[in-house]
Design an enzyme around this catalytic site. Structure first.
Site, short mmCIF file in Angstrom:
data_model
loop_
_atom_site.label_atom_id
_atom_site.label_comp_id
_atom_site.label_asym_id
_atom_site.label_seq_id
_atom_site.Cartn_x
_atom_site.Cartn_y
_atom_site.Cartn_z
N ASN A 124 38.47 62.07 57.27
CA ASN A 124 38.85 60.69 56.95
C ASN A 124 37.62 59.78 56.91
O ASN A 124 36.86 59.84 55.97
CB ASN A 124 39.92 60.15 57.89
N THR A 136 34.76 61.98 52.18
CA THR A 136 35.15 63.38 52.04
C THR A 136 33.95 64.17 51.59
O THR A 136 32.84 63.64 51.47
CB THR A 136 36.30 63.52 51.02
N SER A 139 46.35 60.58 50.10
CA SER A 139 44.97 60.96 49.83
C SER A 139 44.60 60.70 48.38
O SER A 139 45.45 60.72 47.49
CB SER A 139 44.78 62.45 50.15
N THR A 141 38.12 66.62 54.34
CA THR A 141 37.75 65.36 54.97
C THR A 141 38.09 65.34 56.44
O THR A 141 38.94 66.12 56.90
CB THR A 141 38.48 64.19 54.27
N GLY A 181 34.50 59.98 48.45
CA GLY A 181 34.41 58.56 48.15
C GLY A 181 35.69 57.78 48.24
O GLY A 181 35.89 56.84 47.47
#
Length: 944
Positions: A676, A656, A719, A674, A740
């Site tokens: 992903n 992200t 998430s 993000t 991260g």
């Protein structure tokens, strides 16, 4: 209202911003004078991962935009210079604080599965097996509905002061003119070059003419993205979700732009236009908890602000500020371990599952979880989730003190066919997996393990059972069990004072164990030392298919075992005993009980049943004074059996990107977004210049289809993105966020406690070497291998307490955080990474740098008459009499201005303004009224 007044000045502002934007020639160069990890000012501050993103935000702030305007500008620019971590092909969470309203709001715009997505989406129809991770990761099927463009639009409309056209202008220029590729950009390009080489559009944009990674300093231009931003600026989000961009997105998903001579399979997706049209940004209240004297605001499910709160609630009972660093970090790692177990069990999309948010965030539940934590010793192995449901019903509930002497007890009461309770057993593992090797269910209020045949080519089939319990110094295991059949080579292995199972084995690494063989009824007593076995004795016993009891005991240097039939009294004598030497007792001063079953027979399986498992703590009460007396009570089985999804979630690591903005009026934005995985699914939308996400590449069929994160339509991704804002006594203290994957949670928390408990500044807290404990199967804590020398003696001292570590040897370290903090003198300090991911960018301005833009001098009575005429035609002025009165006033004003009777012009213009104000409720649209009054004010100021 302010936003609409400014709408007429947008063209002027865009020109102004374009003129004042710095040249990009040095972006990414360590010698760039703008590149600094800290900056302080009283008019606003921003921290991002790239100097051009920070610069875009600062220019918006200087032109009197607020924090929301600046955050969107920075996000758009960051999507140009850091395109592999977040862009308009993905989503995120924007945590906003509105100072004037003293209100927080979270914009949930993470990706969502298509109406066609489900458990079969990643099943290969030819093999019936799940596609491998690399195929799922680079697929159209993995792409979720992007939410970012719609979120930007709604954020600006409801909480900003500028238009999309204004805030996107810096990114439009940046994408068109380009920026020099820095070392971080090239590292990420190199790491994903093979993914890019699958797709023509990605190869053309990010690799050179030879299909290789560009050289350092190469000017990276993206004119397609620049044009995409122009389309969005002109037409709003509709063009992205219903127009030409939507069509291009769907075409990319349905027909991936693969190269000729493709080296591996690329799955198409089945997203529909309705999926895009129906996507909604959800405006939510943040999670809110207290920590000492502070208020913590973070992101609710589908993200993990609940986990942030749970960990802080556990830590609140410990005086971290006044203890040694190793002791404080011990509690931090243990609190993280237990909270992550709960996250894996309960967190998901609230649209599809009931989540015990109040229970998980309650102080009482934190106290119950705290009972599991020793002051002096790390928990051994992976832990099970707790049971927060009673606290969800009564958030003020406090836990009962645990029962002394019993470390674990379970009697398998439940409904036939249910799985074993995953709040009681931390892990139930089987091998080879297909077929399972071992499966676990409840039958007739007993725990049943069905062991599959050993497959040809495999050494065995086995199952591993990990009761959720604390570590003990002396222990005793009491088990009631039975084999359904005897005569074949299946074995039951029971362990005490054990640490963990050896990799790929039903043997433990360290511990004492008893093995019962169904083929010859032998019982073997053995020890394990660093993965090596020592046999202490073998005895043939009268084992039958009736119910039997087994007691295995380790006390002092004495080890003993006995087995007896359920129909007789327990004998006094032991079947086998062994006096342990000091060498044999090494590495076993603390341990847990573990159970395993294994089958070496190719032709026959077997079933082993358990009626009761009890683990007793034999240590004296005086020996336990350093423990929290944390016996695990039997917990009620959850209504829905769930499996631990943490390992699956981390199979395809996510990445992200974060930014933080505060303006001089006290508004704050903490924003994490993000696509992903790093570089998403690798597909650049041809002709539009942005990468699509692969948000659902890890959503494969689960053991329990009702698990919160089992694949289904309309599912928002679970998430770890937790942009967080901290206040004290109603005043902002700090904001923080990071990339991260699941390490976001531990990174944000480590920074928060470093500032709030360890009295570090935000720059100091961000620079600290990081530790991340997430209750994974290996149970170890990750540390940053690249910064090993910065930990000092911390890791060694934590190892002395039983913690184990695994290095994360990534060059960029763990996460790349940034944030802002609010100083006592009224200044705002932005802080970014000094080194990680190439170093971040912090910028700040003073209030005297903010310029209220002068509107263009085109206001006139003639223009106002044309506006009134236009408003009548488009329905913004519906009443004919009102239109006539307004026109009459303007005709009179025009006459007096022409005859230079300015005093009369002023008098009639005041009357015109009053008339407009009186008609605002229903007869004139709000926007029309505001524009007319703005021009009136400009002319009045000019005449006066």
């Amino acid at each position: 209202m302010q936003k609409r007044i400014r709408k007429l000045t947008s063209i002027f502002l865009i020109v102004l911003i374009t003129i004042t934007m710095p040249m990009t020639g040095l972006a990414g160069d360590p010698g760039d004078p703008r590149q600094t990890p800290t900056a302080t000012g009283d008019g606003g501050a921003v921290s991002t991962e790239h100097v051009e993103a920070s610069s875009a935000a600062v220019e918006i702030l200087k032109n009197d935009g607020n924090a929301v305007d600046a955050a969107v500008a920075a996000a758009a620019a960051q999507a140009v210079t850091r395109p592999f971590s977040g862009g308009i092909g993905g989503g995120g969470f924007m945590n906003i604080y509105l100072a004037e309203e003293d209100r927080f709001v979270v914009l949930d715009h993470v990706t969502e599965t298509s109406e066609n997505f489900g458990p079969e989406s990643f099943i290969n129809p030819e093999t019936g097996k799940v596609y491998p991770a690399n195929v799922r990761s680079s697929s159209g099927m993995a792409t979720g509905i992007p939410g970012m463009v719609k979120a930007w639009e709604e954020a600006l409309e409801e909480y900003g002061t500028m238009s999309l056209e204004e805030v996107l202008q810096p990114a439009i220029d940046l994408a068109e003119e380009g920026f020099p590729a820095d070392a971080n950009f090239l590292r990420e390009t190199s790491e994903n070059a093979d993914k890019f080489r699958l797709f023509e559009s990605s190869t053309e944009l990010y690799l050179d003419e030879d299909g290789e990674v560009p050289e350092l300093g190469t000017i990276m231009k993206n004119p397609d993205l620049s044009n995409t931003y122009r389309l969005i600026a002109e037409h709003g989000s509709e063009v992205f979700y219903e127009g030409e961009i939507a069509e291009a997105v769907l075409d990319t998903i349905h027909n991936p732009p693969v190269v000729d001579n493709l080296t591996r399979e690329v799955l198409a997706g089945n997203m529909s236009m309705n999926d895009l049209k129906d996507y909604e940004v959800i405006h939510k209240e943040p999670t809110h908890s207290t920590y000492r004297d502070y208020d913590i605001y973070s992101v609710p499910p589908t993200s993990s602000g609940v986990t942030i709160s749970e960990i802080l609630n556990i830590l609140e009972a410990y005086d971290l500020e006044n203890m040694s660093k190793p002791q404080a970090y011990h509690y931090f790692l243990e609190a993280s371990r237990y909270a992550f177990a709960d996250r894996s069990m309960y967190m998901g999309d609230p649209a599809h599952t009931l989540i015990p948010v109040d229970g998980l965030m309650s102080k009482g539940y934190a106290a119950e979880r705290r009972y599991n934590i020793s002051d002096n010793h790390a928990t051994i192995g992976q832990v099970a989730p707790g049971n927060p449901w009673s606290y969800d019903e009564d958030p003020d509930k406090q836990p009962e003190p645990p029962e002394e002497g019993i470390a674990f007890h379970h009697d398998f009461e439940g409904n036939d066919g249910d799985g074993w309770d995953s709040t009681v057993f931390a892990n139930l593992h089987s091998w080879p997996g297909t077929p399972p090797g071992a499966s676990y269910s409840i039958q007739n209020n007993t725990g049943q393990v069905v062991i599959d045949n050993r497959l040809q080519g495999n050494g065995s089939a086995y199952g591993l059972i990990t009761p959720d319990m604390r570590s003990l110094t002396e222990s005793e295991l009491l088990v009631k069990f039975r084999f359904n059949e005897l005569g074949n080579d299946q074995r039951l292995r029971l362990w005490i004072q054990a640490d963990r199972f050896s990799s790929g084995s039903s043997m433990v690494e360290n511990g004492y164990g008893i093995e019962l063989r169904a083929d010859n009824q032998n019982m073997i007593l053995r020890g394990r030392e660093d993965g090596r076995s020592t046999t202490f004795g073998t005895e043939n016993i009268d084992l039958s298919t009736d119910w039997n009891w087994l007691r295995l005991k380790s006390e002092g240097n004495q080890l003993g075992v006995r087995v007896w039939n359920d129909n007789i009294e327990e004998p006094v004598e032991w079947d086998m005993t062994h006096e342990l030497t000091e060498e044999e007792m090494a590495n076993k001063d603390l341990g847990k009980a573990l159970l395993s079953v294994i089958n070496f027979d190719h032709d026959n399986g077997n079933t082993i049943q358990f009626d009761e498992i009890t683990i007793n703590d034999l240590a004296d009460s005086e020996q336990l004074t350093t423990f929290e007396k944390n016996a695990v009570k039997q917990l009620t089985a959850l209504e829905k059996d769930a499996v631990n999804s943490q390992e699956a979630e981390e199979e395809i690591p996510t990445e992200t990107i974060h930014l933080s903005v505060a303006d001089g009026d006290g508004n704050i934005v903490s924003y994490t977004k993000t696509i992903n995985s790093i570089a998403g699914n690798g597909m650049v939308v041809p002709g539009y210049g942005f990468i699509l996400n692969n948000g659902f590449s890890g959503r494969t069929p689960m053991q329990d289809p009702d698990h919160p994160n089992a694949p289904r339509p309309g599912l928002r991704m679970l998430s770890a993105m937790t942009p967080t804002i901290v206040t004290k006594d109603g005043e902002p203290v700090m904001t923080v966020g990071s990339p991260g994957s699941n390490r976001i949670i531990t990174t944000n928390l480590q920074i928060i406690i470093s500032q709030l408990d360890f009295n570090m500044t935000l720059p100091e807290a961000i620079a600290e070497p990081r530790l991340s404990q997430r209750n994974l199967g290996h149970a170890s804590t990750q540390y940053e291998g690249v910064y090993l020398d910065k930990y000092g003696a911390l890791l060694e001292e934590l190892e002395d307490m039983g913690h184990t570590f695994i290095a994360d040897n990534a060059a960029e370290g763990i996460s790349a955080a940034n944030g802002v903090e609010f100083l006592e003198n009224g200044n705002i300090r932005a802080a970014a990474e000094p080194v990680r991911r190439g170093g971040g960018s912090a910028m700040a301005i003073d209030k005297d740098e903010i310029e209220e833009p002068t509107p263009p001098e085109d206001s006139s009575v003639t223009l106002m008459k044309e506006l009134v005429k236009g408003y009548v035609e488009n329905g913004e002025i519906e009443n004919e009499e009102v239109a006539r009165l307004l026109t009459t006033h303007l005709n009179a004003i025009e006459h007096y201005e022409r005859d230079e009777q300015i005093d009369k012009a002023i008098k009639h213009m005041n009357g015109f303004t009053l008339l407009v104000s009186r008609q605002e409720e229903g007869l004139i649209s709000e926007e029309a009224a505001i524009e007319l009054k703005m021009h009136a004010a400009i002319l009045l100021d000019k005449w006066q």
